[in-house]
Design a protein around this motif. Structure first.
Motif, PDB file in Angstrom:
ATOM      1  N   PHE A   1     -12.449   1.783 -15.610  1.00 36.44           N
ATOM      2  CA  PHE A   1     -12.887   2.920 -16.413  1.00 36.44           C
ATOM      3  C   PHE A   1     -13.766   3.867 -15.596  1.00 36.44           C
ATOM      4  CE2 PHE A   1     -12.765   0.460 -20.728  1.00 36.44           C
ATOM      5  CZ  PHE A   1     -11.380   0.487 -20.683  1.00 36.44           C
ATOM      6  N   VAL A   2     -14.554   3.334 -14.687  1.00 38.03           N
ATOM      7  CA  VAL A   2     -15.501   4.161 -13.924  1.00 38.03           C
ATOM      8  C   VAL A   2     -14.778   5.193 -13.052  1.00 38.03           C
ATOM      9  CG1 VAL A   2     -17.345   4.158 -12.207  1.00 38.03           C
ATOM     10  CG2 VAL A   2     -17.292   2.395 -13.980  1.00 38.03           C
ATOM     11  N   PRO A   3     -13.861   4.766 -12.160  1.00 39.15           N
ATOM     12  CA  PRO A   3     -13.207   5.790 -11.328  1.00 39.15           C
ATOM     13  C   PRO A   3     -12.377   6.792 -12.127  1.00 39.15           C
ATOM     14  CG  PRO A   3     -12.165   3.652 -11.009  1.00 39.15           C
ATOM     15  CD  PRO A   3     -13.438   3.412 -11.762  1.00 39.15           C
TER      16      PRO A   3
ATOM     17  N   VAL B   1      -4.672  -5.801 -10.319  1.00 40.71           N
ATOM     18  CA  VAL B   1      -5.270  -6.434 -11.501  1.00 40.71           C
ATOM     19  C   VAL B   1      -4.384  -7.551 -12.050  1.00 40.71           C
ATOM     20  CG1 VAL B   1      -6.122  -6.062 -13.851  1.00 40.71           C
ATOM     21  CG2 VAL B   1      -6.518  -4.333 -12.088  1.00 40.71           C
ATOM     22  N   TRP B   2      -3.081  -7.307 -12.191  1.00 40.68           N
ATOM     23  CA  TRP B   2      -2.188  -8.309 -12.765  1.00 40.68           C
ATOM     24  C   TRP B   2      -1.452  -9.134 -11.702  1.00 40.68           C
ATOM     25  CZ3 TRP B   2      -3.654  -4.293 -15.823  1.00 40.68           C
ATOM     26  CH2 TRP B   2      -3.959  -4.593 -17.151  1.00 40.68           C
ATOM     27  N   GLY B   3      -1.569  -8.764 -10.447  1.00 40.05           N
ATOM     28  CA  GLY B   3      -1.007  -9.562  -9.356  1.00 40.05           C
ATOM     29  C   GLY B   3       0.500  -9.605  -9.322  1.00 40.05           C
ATOM     30  N   THR B   4       1.162  -8.511  -9.709  1.00 39.23           N
ATOM     31  CA  THR B   4       2.625  -8.488  -9.687  1.00 39.23           C
ATOM     32  C   THR B   4       3.137  -7.143  -9.203  1.00 39.23           C
ATOM     33  OG1 THR B   4       4.645  -8.802 -11.011  1.00 39.23           O
ATOM     34  CG2 THR B   4       2.793  -7.718 -12.096  1.00 39.23           C
TER      35      THR B   4
ATOM     36  N   LEU C   1      -3.468   6.287  -3.488  1.00 36.36           N
ATOM     37  CA  LEU C   1      -4.597   6.804  -4.253  1.00 36.36           C
ATOM     38  C   LEU C   1      -5.770   7.142  -3.334  1.00 36.36           C
ATOM     39  CD1 LEU C   1      -4.481   4.613  -7.478  1.00 36.36           C
ATOM     40  CD2 LEU C   1      -3.469   6.837  -7.043  1.00 36.36           C
ATOM     41  N   LEU C   2      -5.905   6.398  -2.231  1.00 38.18           N
ATOM     42  CA  LEU C   2      -6.894   6.779  -1.218  1.00 38.18           C
ATOM     43  C   LEU C   2      -6.553   8.156  -0.652  1.00 38.18           C
ATOM     44  CD1 LEU C   2      -7.370   3.456   0.810  1.00 38.18           C
ATOM     45  CD2 LEU C   2      -9.013   4.533  -0.734  1.00 38.18           C
ATOM     46  N   LEU C   3      -5.275   8.376  -0.372  1.00 39.32           N
ATOM     47  CA  LEU C   3      -4.832   9.677   0.120  1.00 39.32           C
ATOM     48  C   LEU C   3      -5.125  10.768  -0.901  1.00 39.32           C
ATOM     49  CD1 LEU C   3      -3.343  11.510   2.118  1.00 39.32           C
ATOM     50  CD2 LEU C   3      -1.183  10.764   1.074  1.00 39.32           C
TER      51      LEU C   3
ATOM     52  N   ALA D   1     -10.669   7.185  -4.597  1.00 37.67           N
ATOM     53  CA  ALA D   1     -10.898   6.256  -3.485  1.00 37.67           C
ATOM     54  C   ALA D   1     -11.372   4.887  -3.966  1.00 37.67           C
ATOM     55  CB  ALA D   1     -11.918   6.850  -2.515  1.00 37.67           C
ATOM     56  N   MET D   2     -11.980   4.829  -5.145  1.00 34.33           N
ATOM     57  CA  MET D   2     -12.480   3.564  -5.685  1.00 34.33           C
ATOM     58  C   MET D   2     -11.376   2.675  -6.258  1.00 34.33           C
ATOM     59  SD  MET D   2     -15.832   5.038  -7.714  1.00 34.33           S
ATOM     60  CE  MET D   2     -16.176   3.477  -8.548  1.00 34.33           C
ATOM     61  N   VAL D   3     -10.304   3.280  -6.748  1.00 36.25           N
ATOM     62  CA  VAL D   3      -9.317   2.552  -7.555  1.00 36.25           C
ATOM     63  C   VAL D   3      -8.734   1.319  -6.854  1.00 36.25           C
ATOM     64  CG1 VAL D   3      -7.067   2.702  -8.702  1.00 36.25           C
ATOM     65  CG2 VAL D   3      -8.730   4.550  -8.968  1.00 36.25           C
ATOM     66  N   PRO D   4      -8.261   1.415  -5.599  1.00 36.50           N
ATOM     67  CA  PRO D   4      -7.605   0.245  -4.993  1.00 36.50           C
ATOM     68  C   PRO D   4      -8.526  -0.946  -4.760  1.00 36.50           C
ATOM     69  CG  PRO D   4      -7.095   2.273  -3.791  1.00 36.50           C
ATOM     70  CD  PRO D   4      -8.224   2.585  -4.711  1.00 36.50           C
TER      71      PRO D   4
END
Length: 444
Positions: free
Chosen positions: A352-354, A282-285, A420-422, A340-343
């Protein structure tokens, strides 16, 4: 023969109210530890190792609290409340020290060592304060009200989490600095811990003032009645569980523990890698000293608060399921999909959804395992010891996950989002294991 009475709602509420304050402390720890140590200078591949201490201390402390509190009686203070009070007093001291690890002019190594020692004592004290609440529900609530009692505890747990998670964001919004010199934790985090400590002790005082535990004589009579019922009508009342009851209880203990292994490993990776993941996506850092990383740290608290809201709402839905296994497994599957959605989400608000979905799994994890295990051990004179040992099914998976975290992160291309997928996969495996649990109330 005397059995445990039905308690009024306010009595059930008072037993668990102090858990609200304890959970604020726990939420501040879980949402900010990776942020604090990354700010102090920790390498991302080493972040998971800092998470070994909290569950390790829990695995040591909670069985001891259970074992000794089973044998303690201090009159009006009861047997669980003394441990609650000692743990809370220690927690408020350490909560004021931990976020200052980088403020004492120490070297990077010295600051991280100080932080590790403070974290060790913080988790020890939180565990000492937390476990008595679960034990008091097991001691004081009859079987038909136990699900309701743990639901109240789950609500207070999530409400406390919500408050603790959003503190850094709120303090930043009021003008308290969210950036600091390199290696120093921002004031927004420090004040979050200070205010959390004050709320913790006030909530614990409320519970201590409004709860009176049953005497040893009353507990012996309740246990005898429960075991006479469990052995069948016409049987002589026993002072403890029969061999068949004990066998059933142990089977439930280990079967629920297997599900716990996958669930708590998954959440360990959420706590460890959410900050780094959304700072990147999201913030690219990936620079822990950057303003973007600290903004991501505040947003982690908001996302975890959304998770708590999802958990509260789903906790209302869970009792409507007729099949407890279906409810438990479905909750974990939905949470796994959320992880699984987060990344793959790059908008901070769409996250907010995941995290709302992840709250479904959290609601089930807070209520169902302890309901199953305390019902299985109903009538045992060693309820506290059993629950203390059951905490190992929470601590061991976190220790294993933390120990393997750096290796797995490297194997997955050093991309924190892959962890987070794991986590999502682990929750779905846990859901499959739910169906092996022997969920009958009692084996006679």
């Amino acid at each position: 023969m005397k059995t445990k009475p039905d308690l009024k709602f306010n009595q059930l509420w008072n037993i668990s109210f102090g858990f609200f304050g304890v959970q604020i402390a726990y939420a501040l720890q879980s949402a900010n530890i990776s942020r604090i140590f990354a700010t102090l200078g920790a390498d991302p591949h080493n972040l998971s190792y800092f998470w070994i201490l909290p569950p390790l201390m829990g695995m040591v402390v909670q069985p001891l609290v259970g074992y000794f509190s089973d044998k303690t009686w201090l009159g009006r203070w009861g047997r669980r409340i003394p441990y609650l009070l000692i743990g809370a007093m220690a927690a408020i001291i350490v909560m004021c020290l931990l976020p200052n690890a980088g403020s004492f002019g120490l070297t990077v190594a010295g600051a991280m060592t100080f932080g590790l020692i403070a974290l060790m004592f913080l988790d020890t004290s939180i565990n000492m304060a937390m476990q008595p609440f679960k034990m008091m529900v097991g001691d004081m609530v009859n079987e038909k009200q136990k699900a309701k009692a743990y639901s109240i505890q789950s609500f207070l747990c999530n409400a406390g989490s919500l408050v603790g998670y959003i503190f850094p964001f709120l303090f930043t919004a009021t003008g308290i600095a969210n950036v600091a010199p390199e290696g120093v934790v921002p004031d927004s985090v420090k004040w979050s811990f200070y205010v959390g400590a004050a709320i913790l002790i006030l909530c614990v005082i409320y519970t201590i003032s409004n709860v009176k535990e049953y005497t040893p004589a009353e507990m012996a009579e309740f246990n005898a009645a429960a075991n006479a019922e469990g052995q069948g009508s016409g049987q002589t009342a026993a002072t403890d569980m029969s061999p068949e009851q004990r066998k059933h209880a142990l089977r439930v203990f280990f079967e629920v523990g297997l599900v716990q292994f996958f669930c708590w490993a998954a959440f360990m990776y959420m706590w460890t890698y959410t900050n780094g993941t959304i700072a990147d996506t999201v913030w690219g850092t990936t620079d822990a000293a950057s303003e973007g990383y600290q903004l991501a740290g505040n947003w982690v608290g908001i996302l975890f608060a959304v998770q708590a809201i999802g958990s509260v709402l789903w906790a209302v839905v869970l009792p409507q399921f007729k099949n407890i296994k279906v409810a438990y497994a479905l909750s974990l599957i939905i949470g796994g999909i959320g992880f699984a959605m987060v990344p793959y989400i790059h908008n901070q608000y769409m996250l907010f959804v995941p995290y709302f979905f992840i709250g479904f799994a959290w609601a089930a994890m807070l209520a169902m395992p302890f309901t199953m295990v305390t019902n299985a051990f109903e009538g045992s004179s060693r309820m506290g010891t059993a629950l203390g040992l059951f905490n190992c099914t929470i601590c061991i998976p976190q220790i294993v996950a933390a120990a393997l975290g750096g290796v797995l992160l490297a194997a997955m291309g050093s991309v924190q989002g892959n962890m987070l997928l794991l986590a999502g996969i682990l929750l779905i495996v846990g859901a499959a294991c739910v169906f092996i649990i022997e969920d009958k109330k009692r084996k006679n």
